[in-house]
Design a protein around this motif. Sequence first.
Motif, PDB file in Angstrom:
ATOM      1  N   ALA A  47     -16.009   1.423   8.154  1.00 11.74           N
ATOM      2  CA  ALA A  47     -15.693   2.665   8.868  1.00 11.74           C
ATOM      3  C   ALA A  47     -16.132   2.590  10.326  1.00 11.74           C
ATOM      4  N   LYS A  48     -17.272   1.964  10.575  1.00  4.47           N
ATOM      5  CA  LYS A  48     -17.805   1.888  11.935  1.00  4.47           C
ATOM      6  C   LYS A  48     -17.240   0.721  12.730  1.00  4.47           C
ATOM      7  N   GLY A  49     -16.631  -0.222  12.042  1.00  6.75           N
ATOM      8  CA  GLY A  49     -16.257  -1.451  12.735  1.00  6.75           C
ATOM      9  C   GLY A  49     -17.509  -2.190  13.162  1.00  6.75           C
ATOM     10  N   ARG A  50     -18.527  -2.114  12.321  1.00  5.36           N
ATOM     11  CA  ARG A  50     -19.828  -2.684  12.672  1.00  5.36           C
ATOM     12  C   ARG A  50     -19.937  -4.108  12.147  1.00  5.36           C
ATOM     13  N   PRO A  51     -20.373  -5.042  12.981  1.00  3.81           N
ATOM     14  CA  PRO A  51     -20.545  -6.408  12.506  1.00  3.81           C
ATOM     15  C   PRO A  51     -21.644  -6.490  11.449  1.00  3.81           C
ATOM     16  N   ARG A  52     -21.465  -7.394  10.513  1.00  2.00           N
ATOM     17  CA  ARG A  52     -22.401  -7.435   9.388  1.00  2.00           C
ATOM     18  C   ARG A  52     -23.748  -8.054   9.715  1.00  2.00           C
ATOM     19  N   PHE A  53     -23.918  -8.523  10.954  1.00  2.00           N
ATOM     20  CA  PHE A  53     -25.245  -9.033  11.333  1.00  2.00           C
ATOM     21  C   PHE A  53     -26.192  -7.904  11.726  1.00  2.00           C
ATOM     22  N   ASP A  54     -25.691  -6.673  11.770  1.00  5.99           N
ATOM     23  CA  ASP A  54     -26.502  -5.545  12.243  1.00  5.99           C
ATOM     24  C   ASP A  54     -26.977  -4.707  11.058  1.00  5.99           C
ATOM     25  N   PRO A  55     -28.274  -4.793  10.711  1.00  8.16           N
ATOM     26  CA  PRO A  55     -28.767  -4.151   9.486  1.00  8.16           C
ATOM     27  C   PRO A  55     -28.835  -2.631   9.576  1.00  8.16           C
ATOM     28  N   LEU A  56     -28.910  -1.973   8.419  1.00 10.74           N
ATOM     29  CA  LEU A  56     -28.913  -0.513   8.322  1.00 10.74           C
ATOM     30  C   LEU A  56     -30.298   0.009   7.953  1.00 10.74           C
ATOM     31  N   ILE A  57     -30.589   1.216   8.419  1.00 13.28           N
ATOM     32  CA  ILE A  57     -31.832   1.891   8.048  1.00 13.28           C
ATOM     33  C   ILE A  57     -31.614   2.614   6.716  1.00 13.28           C
ATOM     34  N   VAL A  58     -32.611   2.540   5.838  1.00 18.75           N
ATOM     35  CA  VAL A  58     -32.537   3.243   4.559  1.00 18.75           C
ATOM     36  C   VAL A  58     -33.380   4.519   4.644  1.00 18.75           C
ATOM     37  N   HIS A  59     -32.757   5.631   4.260  1.00 20.25           N
ATOM     38  CA  HIS A  59     -33.405   6.938   4.347  1.00 20.25           C
ATOM     39  C   HIS A  59     -33.846   7.404   2.965  1.00 20.25           C
ATOM     40  N   VAL A  60     -35.081   7.870   2.884  1.00 19.24           N
ATOM     41  CA  VAL A  60     -35.591   8.418   1.632  1.00 19.24           C
ATOM     42  C   VAL A  60     -36.185   9.798   1.910  1.00 19.24           C
ATOM     43  N   ALA A  61     -36.342  10.587   0.835  1.00 14.92           N
ATOM     44  CA  ALA A  61     -36.809  11.965   1.009  1.00 14.92           C
ATOM     45  C   ALA A  61     -38.327  12.042   1.166  1.00 14.92           C
ATOM     46  N   ARG A  62     -39.036  11.036   0.671  1.00 18.78           N
ATOM     47  CA  ARG A  62     -40.499  11.030   0.805  1.00 18.78           C
ATOM     48  C   ARG A  62     -41.016   9.601   0.639  1.00 18.78           C
ATOM     49  N   TRP A  63     -42.229   9.399   1.059  1.00 18.85           N
ATOM     50  CA  TRP A  63     -42.857   8.079   1.043  1.00 18.85           C
ATOM     51  C   TRP A  63     -42.761   7.393  -0.315  1.00 18.85           C
ATOM     52  N   ASP A  64     -43.031   8.156  -1.383  1.00 22.26           N
ATOM     53  CA  ASP A  64     -43.034   7.572  -2.732  1.00 22.26           C
ATOM     54  C   ASP A  64     -41.697   6.931  -3.084  1.00 22.26           C
ATOM     55  N   ASP A  65     -40.636   7.490  -2.553  1.00 24.15           N
ATOM     56  CA  ASP A  65     -39.309   6.972  -2.882  1.00 24.15           C
ATOM     57  C   ASP A  65     -39.021   5.639  -2.193  1.00 24.15           C
ATOM     58  N   ALA A  66     -39.866   5.279  -1.224  1.00 21.92           N
ATOM     59  CA  ALA A  66     -39.694   3.986  -0.550  1.00 21.92           C
ATOM     60  C   ALA A  66     -40.317   2.867  -1.374  1.00 21.92           C
TER      61      ALA A  66
END
Length: 326
Positions: A47-66
């Motif tokens: 969707a973004k046309g983003r190259p696959r060498f560029d990593p993504l941030i993972v979002h969680v609702a709280r510390w424990d979920d990380a």
Amino acid sequence: VIVGPEELEQCAERLRTGGLVAFPTETVYGLGANALDERAVARIFEAKGRPRFDPLIVHVARWDDAAPLVRDVPGEARRLAERFWPGPLTLLLPKTPLVPDLVTAGLGEVGVRVPDHPLARVLIERAGVPVAAPSANPFGRISPTTARHVADQLGDKVDAILDGGPCRVGVESTVVRCGPEGITVLRLGGVTIEELEATGERVRVTLQHAATPEAQAAPGNLLAHYAPRVPLRLWDAFGEMGRSADDVQVGWLAFRETPPSLRPGDVVEVLSATGDLREAAARVFAALRRLDEAGVARIEAERAPDVGLGRAINDRLVRAAAGGGR
Ligand code: TXA
Ligand code: MG
């Protein structure tokens, strides 16, 4: 495709079942997908046309979920999370095999953060999965701070855009790695260097702006980014600048004061009449967009003071200047 909080449950369901949902955070709108579903994550890159060498941030609702996503969390990282989460800070931590390689672009570390936006946190919680999300703009373009911005650029590529109003912070999260040797900042953002230094840790800034993907020490952070369609020139201050003889219409992105040499047809955006860096950061991307869409031939932009959030603003402007006009 823009929906309100009353459809939050449906958005969560979409996320859980492999869909793409754009959602508000305190920094910018994110383009979310289930981080544990490789097919869904692949849709983000598409969707973004983003190259696959560029990593993504993972979002969680709280510390424990990380916890299931990361291993060997250094004490320094834990302390930073306690101090700044929920908030605009992304921690790079060694990943577990649960995190698909596509999310981290094959790197051993995953970027994790807990966003400070009530809708984002409830959405992630209800989805029941960690949510991978880059800023919801086409690769290399200006980041979105309203649902409308997302709809304009990616409207036909997402399953839903959850509207949570304009983003409060307005620049993306600060990306850091940390350990016994201190904090290394890889991207300037909503948590300032001064705030990081106040923790007592040593802070080192290594921005990885590189002209080409091959030249950079780490993925992402290409020099040309946040690009308007029209060329952008960056000035230390408009104060004593003259104006060239061309009679084209210009868009002015001023930090505090109206620029001196306006002509009829010029368009002016002042980021903060009181010189408030928070206000300026919250406004900078939307102002850039308005100028880009105003039909001007170029944008003349002025640096913010190089302290606090001003550093993140200037980082974005330097990169808009490198990428503008393409
Ligand atoms: O505020 C934000 O961080 C927003 C909202 C949606 O959370 N997200 C965002 O994502 O700005 P994105 O993809 O536009 O920028 C993420 C940056 C990129 O420069 C990427 O290279 C870097 O973080 N990054 C992510 N994971 C990384 C990793 N494992 N190692 C190194 N850099 C990483
Ligand atoms: Mg981005």
